[in-house]
Design a protein around this motif. Sequence first.
Motif, PDB file in Angstrom:
ATOM      1  N   GLY A   4       0.794  -1.227   0.000  1.00  0.00           N
ATOM      2  CA  GLY A   4       0.000   0.000   0.000  1.00  0.00           C
ATOM      3  C   GLY A   4       0.824   1.273   0.000  1.00  0.00           C
ATOM      4  O   GLY A   4       0.560   2.189   0.788  1.00  0.00           O
ATOM      5  N   LEU A   5       1.805   1.360  -0.891  1.00  0.00           N
ATOM      6  CA  LEU A   5       2.690   2.523  -0.987  1.00  0.00           C
ATOM      7  C   LEU A   5       2.536   3.132  -2.369  1.00  0.00           C
ATOM      8  O   LEU A   5       2.607   2.418  -3.380  1.00  0.00           O
ATOM      9  N   TYR A   6       2.319   4.421  -2.420  1.00  0.00           N
ATOM     10  CA  TYR A   6       2.129   5.098  -3.697  1.00  0.00           C
ATOM     11  C   TYR A   6       2.806   6.457  -3.646  1.00  0.00           C
ATOM     12  O   TYR A   6       3.114   6.990  -2.577  1.00  0.00           O
ATOM     13  N   GLN A   7       3.049   7.033  -4.797  1.00  0.00           N
ATOM     14  CA  GLN A   7       3.693   8.344  -4.901  1.00  0.00           C
ATOM     15  C   GLN A   7       2.643   9.387  -5.245  1.00  0.00           C
ATOM     16  O   GLN A   7       2.026   9.344  -6.309  1.00  0.00           O
ATOM     17  N   ASP A   8       2.441  10.334  -4.321  1.00  0.00           N
ATOM     18  CA  ASP A   8       1.450  11.390  -4.513  1.00  0.00           C
ATOM     19  C   ASP A   8       2.102  12.544  -5.264  1.00  0.00           C
ATOM     20  O   ASP A   8       2.863  13.326  -4.692  1.00  0.00           O
ATOM     21  N   TRP A  23       1.802   6.056   2.483  1.00  0.00           N
ATOM     22  CA  TRP A  23       1.031   4.842   2.721  1.00  0.00           C
ATOM     23  C   TRP A  23      -0.454   5.138   2.564  1.00  0.00           C
ATOM     24  O   TRP A  23      -0.928   6.215   2.908  1.00  0.00           O
ATOM     25  N   ILE A  24      -1.187   4.167   2.059  1.00  0.00           N
ATOM     26  CA  ILE A  24      -2.640   4.308   1.916  1.00  0.00           C
ATOM     27  C   ILE A  24      -3.296   4.293   3.296  1.00  0.00           C
ATOM     28  O   ILE A  24      -2.898   3.538   4.176  1.00  0.00           O
ATOM     29  N   ILE A  25      -4.294   5.158   3.482  1.00  0.00           N
ATOM     30  CA  ILE A  25      -5.118   5.120   4.697  1.00  0.00           C
ATOM     31  C   ILE A  25      -6.503   4.596   4.323  1.00  0.00           C
ATOM     32  O   ILE A  25      -7.192   5.184   3.489  1.00  0.00           O
ATOM     33  N   ASN A  26      -6.912   3.492   4.926  1.00  0.00           N
ATOM     34  CA  ASN A  26      -8.272   2.965   4.765  1.00  0.00           C
ATOM     35  C   ASN A  26      -8.650   2.807   3.295  1.00  0.00           C
ATOM     36  O   ASN A  26      -9.790   3.025   2.913  1.00  0.00           O
ATOM     37  N   GLY A  27      -7.662   2.498   2.442  1.00  0.00           N
ATOM     38  CA  GLY A  27      -7.942   2.264   1.027  1.00  0.00           C
ATOM     39  C   GLY A  27      -8.043   3.520   0.202  1.00  0.00           C
ATOM     40  O   GLY A  27      -8.323   3.460  -0.991  1.00  0.00           O
ATOM     41  N   LEU A  29      -6.346   6.684  -1.624  1.00  0.00           N
ATOM     42  CA  LEU A  29      -5.016   7.044  -2.121  1.00  0.00           C
ATOM     43  C   LEU A  29      -4.605   8.467  -1.804  1.00  0.00           C
ATOM     44  O   LEU A  29      -3.441   8.770  -1.632  1.00  0.00           O
ATOM     45  N   PHE A  30      -5.579   9.392  -1.724  1.00  0.00           N
ATOM     46  CA  PHE A  30      -5.203  10.799  -1.731  1.00  0.00           C
ATOM     47  C   PHE A  30      -4.616  11.288  -0.420  1.00  0.00           C
ATOM     48  O   PHE A  30      -4.027  12.352  -0.359  1.00  0.00           O
ATOM     49  N   THR A  31      -4.803  10.587   0.679  1.00  0.00           N
ATOM     50  CA  THR A  31      -4.283  11.084   1.948  1.00  0.00           C
ATOM     51  C   THR A  31      -3.631   9.935   2.695  1.00  0.00           C
ATOM     52  O   THR A  31      -4.297   9.016   3.152  1.00  0.00           O
ATOM     53  N   GLY A  32      -2.315   9.946   2.795  1.00  0.00           N
ATOM     54  CA  GLY A  32      -1.609   8.796   3.329  1.00  0.00           C
ATOM     55  C   GLY A  32      -0.809   9.093   4.571  1.00  0.00           C
ATOM     56  O   GLY A  32      -0.538  10.234   4.920  1.00  0.00           O
ATOM     57  N   ALA A  52       4.214   0.811  -5.563  1.00  0.00           N
ATOM     58  CA  ALA A  52       5.303  -0.012  -5.051  1.00  0.00           C
ATOM     59  C   ALA A  52       4.906  -1.485  -4.954  1.00  0.00           C
ATOM     60  O   ALA A  52       3.774  -1.827  -4.612  1.00  0.00           O
ATOM     61  N   VAL A  53       5.898  -2.364  -5.262  1.00  0.00           N
ATOM     62  CA  VAL A  53       5.759  -3.797  -5.067  1.00  0.00           C
ATOM     63  C   VAL A  53       6.921  -4.274  -4.205  1.00  0.00           C
ATOM     64  O   VAL A  53       7.968  -3.625  -4.117  1.00  0.00           O
ATOM     65  N   THR A  54       6.736  -5.410  -3.557  1.00  0.00           N
ATOM     66  CA  THR A  54       7.810  -6.016  -2.775  1.00  0.00           C
ATOM     67  C   THR A  54       8.133  -7.395  -3.343  1.00  0.00           C
ATOM     68  O   THR A  54       7.342  -7.970  -4.101  1.00  0.00           O
ATOM     69  N   ASN A  55       9.314  -7.920  -2.999  1.00  0.00           N
ATOM     70  CA  ASN A  55       9.775  -9.227  -3.483  1.00  0.00           C
ATOM     71  C   ASN A  55       9.885  -9.281  -4.999  1.00  0.00           C
ATOM     72  O   ASN A  55       9.697 -10.333  -5.614  1.00  0.00           O
TER      73      ASN A  55
END
Length: 467
Positions: A4-8, A23-27, A29-32, A52-55
Amino acid sequence: NWIGLYQDTESDDYSEPDGGWMWIINGCLFTGEPVAYTNWASGQPDASSDYAVTNFSCSGCWDDMDGNASQKWIMERDTDEIDNFIVLDTTALDFGECPIGGLNTQYVTISNVGTVDLEIADVQSSGADFTVSETYFLISPCDSSTLAVTFYPESLGEQSHVLSMSTNDPSHPIIEISVSGTGVEPPDIDVSPLSLHADLMTGDSTIQQITISNNGLSDLVWSISVEDTNTSSRDVGNFLEDFDLLGEFEGNVYYMSNYSTTWTGADEIIQSWGGVGFHMATVTSAEENYFINMATNREVWIGFTDQDSEGEWVWVTGEPVGYTNWAGGEPNDAGGHEDWAHLWANGYWNDHNPNYETRFVIESGSPNWIYTDIDTGTISPGSTQNIYPVFNAKNMLYGGEYAADLVIASNDPDESEVVVSATMTVTPIPEISVDPLALDFYSFIGYTNTRHITVTNVGTGYLVVSD
């Protein structure tokens, strides 16, 4: 796996490649949540995407990836129920000093991270000099709304008040935002002269002066912009047959060549068009760099060079150099012959040699024939400041009349804008190019041998060849 990581890209600290990640809050995207811990893989993020992805490249490490890619995802459930769903980006607004009769508007972003509509009602200020744009509105789940708050002082001195609103958030039925500002005596702008003119030959430039005076009793804050540019130009239709449209950014249109050439080859092609309003792209902000990088998705030449003086990089338009985005260790002038900049596919810049060939980006808009040395300033009461507009007939401007308005905006409540008209007359000049400069007529007796000389006008005026 997606995390749940995105670039604003709208956040205040956004920059490529590693600014604005949340980080996403409660699904939503606009306020993390702010990011403290990170575990990016080596060389990541690389501005390739905003999610973002992991592994992906190594166990447990992160990479940025296109949000349309198909990946499994990791979901987390909070142990506590979320019983509040209103989020404000600020709870205090300080308007600072504002002149009597003037105004200052600031904004509060209200977000709903809940699962039902957020109701905002009875928005009001305890002080008459502070007003709001709306008194009632609804915000859908995972959405936000911007409330404009304006300070319009009618009396001198400091003011502190409270902006209040009622909500249907069970944990925050009443929200209060503190607002403050100080009413001061207004500034008084005076600008001289109100018109400028230059007569130039193609290839020349000149500098003139504008004086801004503050005859008032508080600081004068001003900015200047070039508007309503009207220039001579030629039809560009035929020139663009070998170019692909990239799109528009801040009023200018961008194209990329569908063939490769050297930097100097690209520059000569553009110069040969003569006054059509195009130049090799100048990249003056991170946003413009990102636009070109995403639109091209490959390496391209840009209009940046130090070919005239090593280490003194200049734009082909002559505009001031502010923003740069060199890759680590660049520019390094490898071999002593790298004097031309190109943008890599990852968005960073590198200097390259005169023989390297790649595609190039051109930028339209009116030719950059007038610009100023500075574009903002603050003048104390009783003081003056000079601005030096540059009239620039370089870059192969075609002959003709050029006109623009230099608009000076300020916090003077009586004269919020002062317009200085600028005109320029350009006299075109021809420039001959002859190839070759020597002919060898080796032939047998009794036979003829014909050679050709190519005469080209690479200037902007008509070339007359006689005798």
